[in-house]
Structure formats: C-alpha cells, structure tokens
Design a protein around this motif. Structure first.
Motif, PDB file in Angstrom:
ATOM      1  N   SER A  17      17.280  23.558  43.240  1.00  0.00           N
ATOM      2  CA  SER A  17      16.772  22.840  42.064  1.00  0.00           C
ATOM      3  C   SER A  17      17.661  23.072  40.850  1.00  0.00           C
ATOM      4  O   SER A  17      17.683  22.260  39.920  1.00  0.00           O
ATOM      5  CB  SER A  17      15.337  23.273  41.760  1.00  0.00           C
ATOM      6  OG  SER A  17      15.297  24.608  41.268  1.00  0.00           O
ATOM      7  N   ALA A  18      18.421  24.192  40.852  1.00  0.00           N
ATOM      8  CA  ALA A  18      19.342  24.499  39.759  1.00  0.00           C
ATOM      9  C   ALA A  18      20.757  23.990  40.044  1.00  0.00           C
ATOM     10  O   ALA A  18      21.684  24.286  39.282  1.00  0.00           O
ATOM     11  CB  ALA A  18      19.363  26.002  39.513  1.00  0.00           C
ATOM     12  N   GLY A  19      20.916  23.253  41.146  1.00  0.00           N
ATOM     13  CA  GLY A  19      22.226  22.695  41.473  1.00  0.00           C
ATOM     14  C   GLY A  19      23.159  23.643  42.192  1.00  0.00           C
ATOM     15  O   GLY A  19      24.370  23.400  42.247  1.00  0.00           O
ATOM     16  N   ILE A  20      22.623  24.715  42.788  1.00  0.00           N
ATOM     17  CA  ILE A  20      23.434  25.697  43.507  1.00  0.00           C
ATOM     18  C   ILE A  20      23.192  25.539  45.003  1.00  0.00           C
ATOM     19  O   ILE A  20      22.056  25.706  45.468  1.00  0.00           O
ATOM     20  CB  ILE A  20      23.075  27.125  43.069  1.00  0.00           C
ATOM     21  CG1 ILE A  20      23.363  27.303  41.581  1.00  0.00           C
ATOM     22  CG2 ILE A  20      23.851  28.159  43.887  1.00  0.00           C
ATOM     23  CD1 ILE A  20      22.817  28.590  41.007  1.00  0.00           C
ATOM     24  N   PRO A  21      24.212  25.212  45.788  1.00  0.00           N
ATOM     25  CA  PRO A  21      24.015  25.094  47.235  1.00  0.00           C
ATOM     26  C   PRO A  21      23.516  26.409  47.828  1.00  0.00           C
ATOM     27  O   PRO A  21      23.999  27.481  47.489  1.00  0.00           O
ATOM     28  CB  PRO A  21      25.415  24.748  47.755  1.00  0.00           C
ATOM     29  CG  PRO A  21      26.114  24.124  46.577  1.00  0.00           C
ATOM     30  CD  PRO A  21      25.587  24.869  45.384  1.00  0.00           C
ATOM     31  N   ALA A  22      22.539  26.305  48.719  1.00  0.00           N
ATOM     32  CA  ALA A  22      21.966  27.501  49.346  1.00  0.00           C
ATOM     33  C   ALA A  22      21.559  27.167  50.772  1.00  0.00           C
ATOM     34  O   ALA A  22      21.188  26.034  51.073  1.00  0.00           O
ATOM     35  CB  ALA A  22      20.766  28.006  48.548  1.00  0.00           C
ATOM     36  N   ARG A  23      21.627  28.174  51.659  1.00  0.00           N
ATOM     37  CA  ARG A  23      21.268  27.943  53.051  1.00  0.00           C
ATOM     38  C   ARG A  23      20.428  29.096  53.584  1.00  0.00           C
ATOM     39  O   ARG A  23      20.460  30.221  53.069  1.00  0.00           O
ATOM     40  CB  ARG A  23      22.522  27.753  53.906  1.00  0.00           C
ATOM     41  CG  ARG A  23      23.536  28.887  53.874  1.00  0.00           C
ATOM     42  CD  ARG A  23      24.886  28.437  54.426  1.00  0.00           C
ATOM     43  NE  ARG A  23      25.850  29.546  54.522  1.00  0.00           N
ATOM     44  CZ  ARG A  23      27.156  29.381  54.729  1.00  0.00           C
ATOM     45  NH1 ARG A  23      27.658  28.161  54.891  1.00  0.00           N
ATOM     46  NH2 ARG A  23      27.962  30.427  54.805  1.00  0.00           N
ATOM     47  N   TYR A  24      19.675  28.785  54.623  1.00  0.00           N
ATOM     48  CA  TYR A  24      18.760  29.721  55.260  1.00  0.00           C
ATOM     49  C   TYR A  24      19.491  30.426  56.404  1.00  0.00           C
ATOM     50  O   TYR A  24      20.199  29.780  57.185  1.00  0.00           O
ATOM     51  CB  TYR A  24      17.545  28.962  55.799  1.00  0.00           C
ATOM     52  CG  TYR A  24      16.449  29.812  56.398  1.00  0.00           C
ATOM     53  CD1 TYR A  24      15.355  30.208  55.635  1.00  0.00           C
ATOM     54  CD2 TYR A  24      16.488  30.186  57.733  1.00  0.00           C
ATOM     55  CE1 TYR A  24      14.337  30.968  56.184  1.00  0.00           C
ATOM     56  CE2 TYR A  24      15.480  30.955  58.295  1.00  0.00           C
ATOM     57  CZ  TYR A  24      14.407  31.342  57.516  1.00  0.00           C
ATOM     58  OH  TYR A  24      13.392  32.100  58.058  1.00  0.00           O
ATOM     59  N   VAL A  25      19.320  31.744  56.525  1.00  0.00           N
ATOM     60  CA  VAL A  25      20.053  32.536  57.509  1.00  0.00           C
ATOM     61  C   VAL A  25      19.080  33.329  58.377  1.00  0.00           C
ATOM     62  O   VAL A  25      18.129  33.929  57.872  1.00  0.00           O
ATOM     63  CB  VAL A  25      21.031  33.509  56.821  1.00  0.00           C
ATOM     64  CG1 VAL A  25      21.820  34.296  57.857  1.00  0.00           C
ATOM     65  CG2 VAL A  25      21.966  32.760  55.888  1.00  0.00           C
ATOM     66  N   THR A  26      19.340  33.330  59.683  1.00  0.00           N
ATOM     67  CA  THR A  26      18.563  34.152  60.605  1.00  0.00           C
ATOM     68  C   THR A  26      19.438  35.264  61.161  1.00  0.00           C
ATOM     69  O   THR A  26      20.661  35.123  61.256  1.00  0.00           O
ATOM     70  CB  THR A  26      18.011  33.332  61.776  1.00  0.00           C
ATOM     71  OG1 THR A  26      19.107  32.780  62.520  1.00  0.00           O
ATOM     72  CG2 THR A  26      17.120  32.216  61.288  1.00  0.00           C
ATOM     73  N   GLY A  27      18.810  36.361  61.522  1.00  0.00           N
ATOM     74  CA  GLY A  27      19.570  37.470  62.082  1.00  0.00           C
ATOM     75  C   GLY A  27      18.688  38.669  62.303  1.00  0.00           C
ATOM     76  O   GLY A  27      17.484  38.553  62.544  1.00  0.00           O
ATOM     77  N   GLY A  69      21.225  27.346  58.334  1.00  0.00           N
ATOM     78  CA  GLY A  69      20.917  25.923  58.237  1.00  0.00           C
ATOM     79  C   GLY A  69      20.174  25.623  56.958  1.00  0.00           C
ATOM     80  O   GLY A  69      20.185  26.422  56.011  1.00  0.00           O
ATOM     81  N   LEU A  70      19.506  24.485  56.923  1.00  0.00           N
ATOM     82  CA  LEU A  70      18.826  24.067  55.706  1.00  0.00           C
ATOM     83  C   LEU A  70      17.516  24.808  55.482  1.00  0.00           C
ATOM     84  O   LEU A  70      17.107  25.023  54.344  1.00  0.00           O
ATOM     85  CB  LEU A  70      18.571  22.555  55.741  1.00  0.00           C
ATOM     86  CG  LEU A  70      19.813  21.671  55.764  1.00  0.00           C
ATOM     87  CD1 LEU A  70      19.419  20.203  55.846  1.00  0.00           C
ATOM     88  CD2 LEU A  70      20.680  21.919  54.526  1.00  0.00           C
ATOM     89  N   ASP A  71      16.834  25.170  56.574  1.00  0.00           N
ATOM     90  CA  ASP A  71      15.562  25.889  56.456  1.00  0.00           C
ATOM     91  C   ASP A  71      15.258  26.571  57.782  1.00  0.00           C
ATOM     92  O   ASP A  71      16.049  26.491  58.738  1.00  0.00           O
ATOM     93  CB  ASP A  71      14.420  24.961  56.029  1.00  0.00           C
ATOM     94  CG  ASP A  71      14.250  23.754  56.949  1.00  0.00           C
ATOM     95  OD1 ASP A  71      14.527  23.884  58.158  1.00  0.00           O
ATOM     96  OD2 ASP A  71      13.851  22.688  56.462  1.00  0.00           O
ATOM     97  N   ALA A  72      14.113  27.229  57.854  1.00  0.00           N
ATOM     98  CA  ALA A  72      13.777  28.016  59.045  1.00  0.00           C
ATOM     99  C   ALA A  72      13.649  27.157  60.295  1.00  0.00           C
ATOM    100  O   ALA A  72      14.083  27.556  61.382  1.00  0.00           O
ATOM    101  CB  ALA A  72      12.473  28.784  58.806  1.00  0.00           C
ATOM    102  N   ALA A  73      13.057  25.985  60.160  1.00  0.00           N
ATOM    103  CA  ALA A  73      12.856  25.128  61.330  1.00  0.00           C
ATOM    104  C   ALA A  73      14.180  24.707  61.946  1.00  0.00           C
ATOM    105  O   ALA A  73      14.301  24.575  63.172  1.00  0.00           O
ATOM    106  CB  ALA A  73      12.028  23.897  60.951  1.00  0.00           C
ATOM    107  N   GLY A  74      15.186  24.497  61.126  1.00  0.00           N
ATOM    108  CA  GLY A  74      16.473  24.028  61.617  1.00  0.00           C
ATOM    109  C   GLY A  74      17.239  25.047  62.428  1.00  0.00           C
ATOM    110  O   GLY A  74      18.125  24.674  63.206  1.00  0.00           O
TER     111      GLY A  74
END
Length: 268
Positions: free
Chosen positions: A179-189, A236-241
């Motif tokens: 929402s602040a214009g900063i690219p962010a991604r979801y990480v699993t591990g 990815g974009l979120d947990a489901a992905g």
C-alpha cells in the motif's frame, strides 16, 4: 550453520483415493547465503514428477498418483548450509518483474487501518528504517496466538483482531508495504531457535525490496531479520500461492491431514 530439516505431511482417508494431483513447494534453492547440501522428497508418484523453476525462482514439483487404499505420506528432508546475511537475499533468480510484488491479493488487501499503518512507519524515514519500524510495530500490535486464525484469514482481519500466527504477521507486513508502494513477497521456510534447540513447525516471513540494496527479509512474528537459523524454501504473492502442498483429488473422502516438522542444528 548447517540445519537438518524433516517435513512430513500425512493424509488419512475413509475411502480409497482414486486420483490425486499435487503441486509441491518443498525444495529449497541455493543463493548467496544458502546452499543445499542434500535434499530429497519421498512421495507417491515422485519418481515421475514434473520439476521446474517458476517465475518467482522457486523449485516446484508436480506429482500425480492414484488407486491408493491406505494413508499417504509426503516427506521432504535434507541438510542446508546457511550464512547470516542480516536478511539480505542475493544471488536468487526471479524472472517476475518487481512490480508484480505490488499486486494486492485477497489475503493482503489493505484497508484504511493497514494503509495508515504503512504511512505512519514510512513517514520521515528511509525505506529500510521504515521497514524495520513496520516489523516492530506489527510484532507489538499482533500477538502470536496459535489457533486464533485460519488459512483464509486476511491481513485486515488479523490486524483488527490483534492476534495471529506467522502467516498473518507476514500478510500484514506485505499489505502495508504494497500500500506504500514497496514491493513485498511472502516467504515459506523453516526456523530453528538456537544452538541445541529444534523447531517443530514450518515458518513464514516476508521480503521487501529496498532501493540500492535489494530484497531483504523481515520476520514480524519474531521481530528480526532472518539469520543463519532460517532455511528459505519458496516465495510468492501470499501464503496460498506457495503452500507446501496444494492440489486436487478424486475419492479419498473425509481427508485428515497431520503435519510434522523437525528442524535442528546439524552435527558438523
């Protein structure tokens, strides 16, 4: 540090499983601060699995199997050598353009409260300082509470309730960043908590793109950037992905799933 991981997903059914097709995000990849020393997946149909690297740089396997009357187990295990890079992720291939990670999905859609959260932390701060402040604020405002949310809880819902698990902390962080214009991604591990300790669950955190620095990991659930106690598997974009296992099946009524994860510091 070398970390030993064993991740088993066990399924039971009331009726025979006629057919199943599953996508696996269970294989970590190498980059500057992480090197996979050994890794294997044991699963029905894995010998004929389709293996590929997706647009986010993840190693993915597609398996199909069927005509099974008993339980099914999918086991990923191996040893990974990790160096503490203070969360900085370098040397990881990702074909997707950075703007893709500005795309809000249903779990990360920012409402007014999440937009305000982002605006407050980034006001009068540089991006990196703002990201650290955002991580600390989420950690302070959203208590870690097992069972307080479910797989489909959105960032907005968890933030409003003030409770969640690592998936929710990561989604909230991502929503505020985007929402602040900063690219962010979801990480699993995976995460181990220290020398002589072990972990019994998979983990999730986020990465944000910092100008002139690159992608940096942030773990709001623990209020720290990933260290050599973390093994990064997929993003990815979120947990489901990037769910570790996701697919469809025919038959196999009343599915019951049990997940057992063990992460330890390996003998060196």
């Amino acid at each position: 540090m070398q970390l030993a991981v064993r991740h088993e997903t066990h399924y039971d059914y009331d009726t025979p499983l006629a057919y199943s097709a599953q996508r696996l995000h269970l294989w970590p990849v190498d980059f500057a601060s992480q090197r996979v020393l050994s890794w294997s997946i044991t699963a029905p149909g894995f010998d004929n699995a389709l293996s590929y690297s997706d647009g986010f740089g993840n190693r993915v396997h597609m398996i199909t199997f069927g005509n099974i009357t008993g339980p099914v187990s999918i086991v990923a295990k191996g040893i990974v050598d990790v160096t503490d890079a203070a969360g900085l992720v370098r040397g990881l291939s990702c074909a997707a353009p950075e703007a893709v990670f500005l795309r809000q999905t249903k779990p990360t859609m920012a409402n007014s409260a999440l937009r305000s959260l982002g605006e407050k932390q980034f006001a009068n701060r540089g991006v990196l300082d703002g990201l650290h402040a955002l991580m600390a604020e989420i950690h302070a405002k959203v208590a870690y509470e097992l069972g307080s949310t479910h797989a489909h809880t959105t960032a907005a819902e968890a933030f409003a309730d003030g409770r969640g698990v690592c998936q929710d902390h990561a989604h909230i962080f991502i929503a505020a960043c985007r929402s602040a214009g900063i690219p962010a991604r979801y990480v699993t591990g995976y995460l181990v908590t220290g020398q002589g300790a072990s972990s019994t669950a998979a983990h999730a955190w986020a990465e944000a793109l910092v100008p002139d620095l690159g992608w940096v990991g942030f773990d709001p659930a623990n209020a720290k950037c990933p260290t050599d106690n973390y093994v990064r598997v997929a993003a990815g974009l979120d947990a489901a992905g990037v769910a570790p296992i996701r697919g469809s099946r025919r038959g196999g009524d009343a599915e019951r799933m049990r997940v057992e994860v063990r992460v330890e510091i390996a003998q060196q």
